[in-house]
Design a protein around this motif. Structure first.
Motif, short mmCIF file in Angstrom:
data_model
loop_
_atom_site.label_atom_id
_atom_site.label_comp_id
_atom_site.label_asym_id
_atom_site.label_seq_id
_atom_site.Cartn_x
_atom_site.Cartn_y
_atom_site.Cartn_z
N GLN A 239 5.12 -20.85 -9.12
CA GLN A 239 5.80 -21.20 -10.38
C GLN A 239 7.29 -20.84 -10.28
N ASP A 240 7.87 -21.06 -9.10
CA ASP A 240 9.29 -20.82 -8.88
C ASP A 240 9.68 -19.38 -9.23
N ALA A 241 8.87 -18.45 -8.78
CA ALA A 241 9.13 -17.00 -8.95
C ALA A 241 9.10 -16.56 -10.42
N ALA A 242 8.23 -17.16 -11.21
CA ALA A 242 8.06 -16.71 -12.60
C ALA A 242 7.44 -15.31 -12.60
N TRP A 243 7.72 -14.55 -13.67
CA TRP A 243 7.05 -13.24 -13.81
C TRP A 243 5.58 -13.48 -14.15
N VAL A 244 4.67 -12.83 -13.45
CA VAL A 244 3.25 -12.94 -13.77
C VAL A 244 2.64 -11.54 -13.83
N GLU A 245 1.58 -11.41 -14.60
CA GLU A 245 0.86 -10.14 -14.69
C GLU A 245 -0.02 -9.97 -13.45
N VAL A 246 -0.12 -8.75 -12.95
CA VAL A 246 -1.08 -8.46 -11.88
C VAL A 246 -2.41 -8.13 -12.56
N PRO A 247 -3.51 -8.78 -12.14
CA PRO A 247 -4.80 -8.50 -12.79
C PRO A 247 -5.06 -6.99 -12.85
N GLU B 273 0.83 -1.21 0.00
CA GLU B 273 0.00 0.00 0.00
C GLU B 273 0.87 1.27 0.00
N PHE B 274 2.09 1.20 0.54
CA PHE B 274 2.99 2.36 0.45
C PHE B 274 3.27 2.69 -1.04
N VAL B 275 3.41 1.65 -1.87
CA VAL B 275 3.64 1.88 -3.31
C VAL B 275 2.47 2.65 -3.89
N ARG B 276 1.26 2.25 -3.54
CA ARG B 276 0.06 2.88 -4.11
C ARG B 276 -0.19 4.25 -3.48
N PHE B 277 -0.19 4.28 -2.15
CA PHE B 277 -0.62 5.50 -1.44
C PHE B 277 0.44 6.60 -1.54
N VAL B 278 1.70 6.27 -1.33
CA VAL B 278 2.75 7.29 -1.32
C VAL B 278 3.24 7.58 -2.73
N ALA B 279 3.67 6.53 -3.45
CA ALA B 279 4.24 6.75 -4.78
C ALA B 279 3.16 6.95 -5.83
N GLY B 280 1.92 6.56 -5.53
CA GLY B 280 0.82 6.73 -6.48
C GLY B 280 0.92 5.79 -7.67
N LEU B 281 1.59 4.65 -7.48
CA LEU B 281 1.83 3.72 -8.58
C LEU B 281 1.27 2.34 -8.23
N SER B 282 1.18 1.46 -9.24
CA SER B 282 0.66 0.11 -9.02
C SER B 282 1.56 -0.89 -9.72
N ALA B 283 1.59 -2.10 -9.18
CA ALA B 283 2.36 -3.18 -9.82
C ALA B 283 1.60 -3.69 -11.03
N VAL B 284 2.31 -3.86 -12.14
CA VAL B 284 1.69 -4.47 -13.32
C VAL B 284 2.20 -5.90 -13.55
N ARG B 285 3.47 -6.16 -13.19
CA ARG B 285 4.06 -7.50 -13.28
C ARG B 285 4.88 -7.71 -12.02
N LEU B 286 4.99 -8.95 -11.61
CA LEU B 286 5.83 -9.20 -10.43
C LEU B 286 6.36 -10.62 -10.43
N MET B 287 7.42 -10.80 -9.64
CA MET B 287 7.91 -12.14 -9.30
C MET B 287 8.01 -12.23 -7.79
N ALA B 288 7.66 -13.38 -7.23
CA ALA B 288 7.58 -13.49 -5.76
C ALA B 288 8.24 -14.76 -5.27
N ALA C 147 1.17 -12.59 -6.54
CA ALA C 147 2.35 -13.07 -5.80
C ALA C 147 2.25 -14.57 -5.52
N VAL C 148 1.07 -15.03 -5.12
CA VAL C 148 0.88 -16.46 -4.84
C VAL C 148 1.09 -17.26 -6.12
#
Ligand SMILES: NC(=O)c1ccc[n+]([C@@H]2O[C@H](COP(=O)([O-])OP(=O)(O)OC[C@H]3O[C@@H](n4cnc5c(N)ncnc54)[C@H](O)[C@@H]3O)[C@@H](O)[C@H]2O)c1
Length: 378
Positions: A367-375, A199-214, A361-362
């Motif tokens: 998938q062993d930390a594969a890159w996935v799109e965030v809905p 939420e710090f990414v969204r609230f402070v930076a005003g940005l959202s994740a589009v792709r991630l690896m976890a 993220a889940v």
């Protein structure tokens, strides 16, 4: 209030203190525990005017009261599997909602709740407590004002150490449901505190994740859910973000924070020094902004959220009270009553976005930390 009753419960009590802090609201109705007799007893012990055996009965009965007597909003402070039910019931009868995080147990529930809340145009706040700290609010305003230039990178973190051993085996109430996927959802650490860091990414930076690896690890043996959560994300402006959270950082004490890095400067906030916001600009001394209602640099949007002059600590309860102020002022303004302009604290869109982030993220971690799109759009 739904949840938060009983001698061992945790977060209901901070909410109760936050609600009454300014003497502008009172606690009236409560369905405070999962068993009807215990729920009624808890309401009596905690001096609620109207105790109810369960939230279904509470929402139904309150909706039948004349508007001047019914609750103005409901605070939901139950384990994650019991957020959607009372929130959806309240939304269906037009009662505003301040709901604990993570918004729901699944993204599907979050989307269904969003549809109800938007259809009824309801006041809605997600209890990301740290966004109620004035210095976190100031950081948001500075980013929006362009003080950092273009944002290139965001680092957020939330380390805890309290689950470094199997507290769930000791009958620890908060630990027991947080390690159970049926109650907590598909992520333990990520859903509990990684979501605050996101939420710090969204609230402070005003940005959202589009792709991630976890990477989500169950480091303490025998756990079904992660107790350590590491995400690398690409944001919607092309910036990069690291979002880390852990419940096995031995000795750590909720020292969450963020660093937002732009082309013309960097902002740093740490919960360990919650009353300070540090701004670094090339070739200049580091600038420390300090919390206090009498500093001229506090923007008008934040000033009504500060209660004391410089040097007097306002901490966690005040931050939580600020989220209650936001929903209270939103409701008062909608009725034409005088109230300061409410700050844009996390709402239903942030709640859904948090669930989309967790679901991605889940999926990546499985998938062993594969890159996935965030809905998109949650
Ligand atoms: N925003 C924050 O900073 C923060 C901090 C702590 C907890 N939380 C969130 O608050 C929520 C509660 O966490 P906690 O640590 O207080 O848990 P807890 O186990 O201490 O308390 C949960 C309470 O909910 C009651 N409850 C359970 N099911 C219920 C039902 N169906 N109807 C009515 N009451 C019910 C329990 O009796 C208990 O009183 C969680 O969603 C958690 O993520 C948020």
């Amino acid at each position: 209030m739904v949840g938060g009753g009983g001698p061992q419960s945790f977060f209901g009590a901070p909410h109760r203190r936050a609600i009454v802090l300014d003497n502008s609201a009172e606690l009236t109705a409560g369905a405070l525990r999962s068993k009807p007799d215990e729920s009624m007893a808890a309401a009596r012990e905690l001096y609620f005017t109207r105790g109810y055996p369960d939230w279904t009965e509470m929402i139904r009965s309150e909706a039948e009261l004349p508007e001047s007597q019914r609750i103005d909003y409901v605070t939901i402070v139950t384990p994650n599997d019991a957020h959607f039910g009372p929130a959806a019931a309240a939304a269906e009868v037009g009662i505003g909602i301040l709901c604990e995080k993570p918004l729901t147990r699944t993204l599907d529930e979050a989307r269904r709740l969003r549809a109800l809340v938007l259809a009824a145009e309801l006041p809605f706040v997600v209890a990301h407590t740290y966004t109620g700290y004035p210095m976190v609010m100031l950081a948001r305003e500075m980013v929006r004002n362009g003080d950092l230039g273009e944002i290139r990178k965001v680092e957020t973190w939330y380390p805890q150490g309290w689950l470094a051993t199997r507290r769930e085996d000791e009958g620890h109430k908060q630990a027991s449901w947080r390690v159970d996927p049926v109650k907590a959802g598909a992520s333990g650490c990520g859903g509990d505190i990684g979501i605050h860091a996101y939420e710090f990414v969204r609230f402070v930076a005003g940005l959202s994740a589009v792709r991630l690896m976890a990477r989500m690890k169950s480091i303490v043996p025998g756990r079904a859910l992660d107790d350590d959560f590491t995400v690398l994300a690409e944001l919607n402006n092309g910036a990069i973000a690291t979002i880390t959270a852990s419940q096995i950082t031995t000795g750590a004490e909720n020292d969450n924070g963020f660093r937002v890095i732009g082309t013309s400067g960097t902002l740093l906030w740490s919960h360990a020094r919650f009353d300070l916001l540090e701004q670094s600009v090339p070739d200049r001394p580091v600038r420390l902004y300090r919390q206090g209602s009498d500093y001229s640099y506090v923007p008008a949007s934040i000033r009504p959220y500060l209660r004391l002059p410089a040097g007097h600590p306002e901490g966690f309860h005040e931050a939580l009270a600020n989220l209650h102020r936001t929903i209270e002022w939103t409701i008062r303004q909608s009725r034409g009553e005088p109230a300061p302009a409410p700050f844009e604290h996390p709402g239903i869109a942030d709640g859904v976005a948090g669930m989309a982030f967790l679901e991605a993220a889940v999926s990546s971690a499985s998938q062993d930390a594969a890159w996935v799109e965030v809905p998109r759009g949650g």
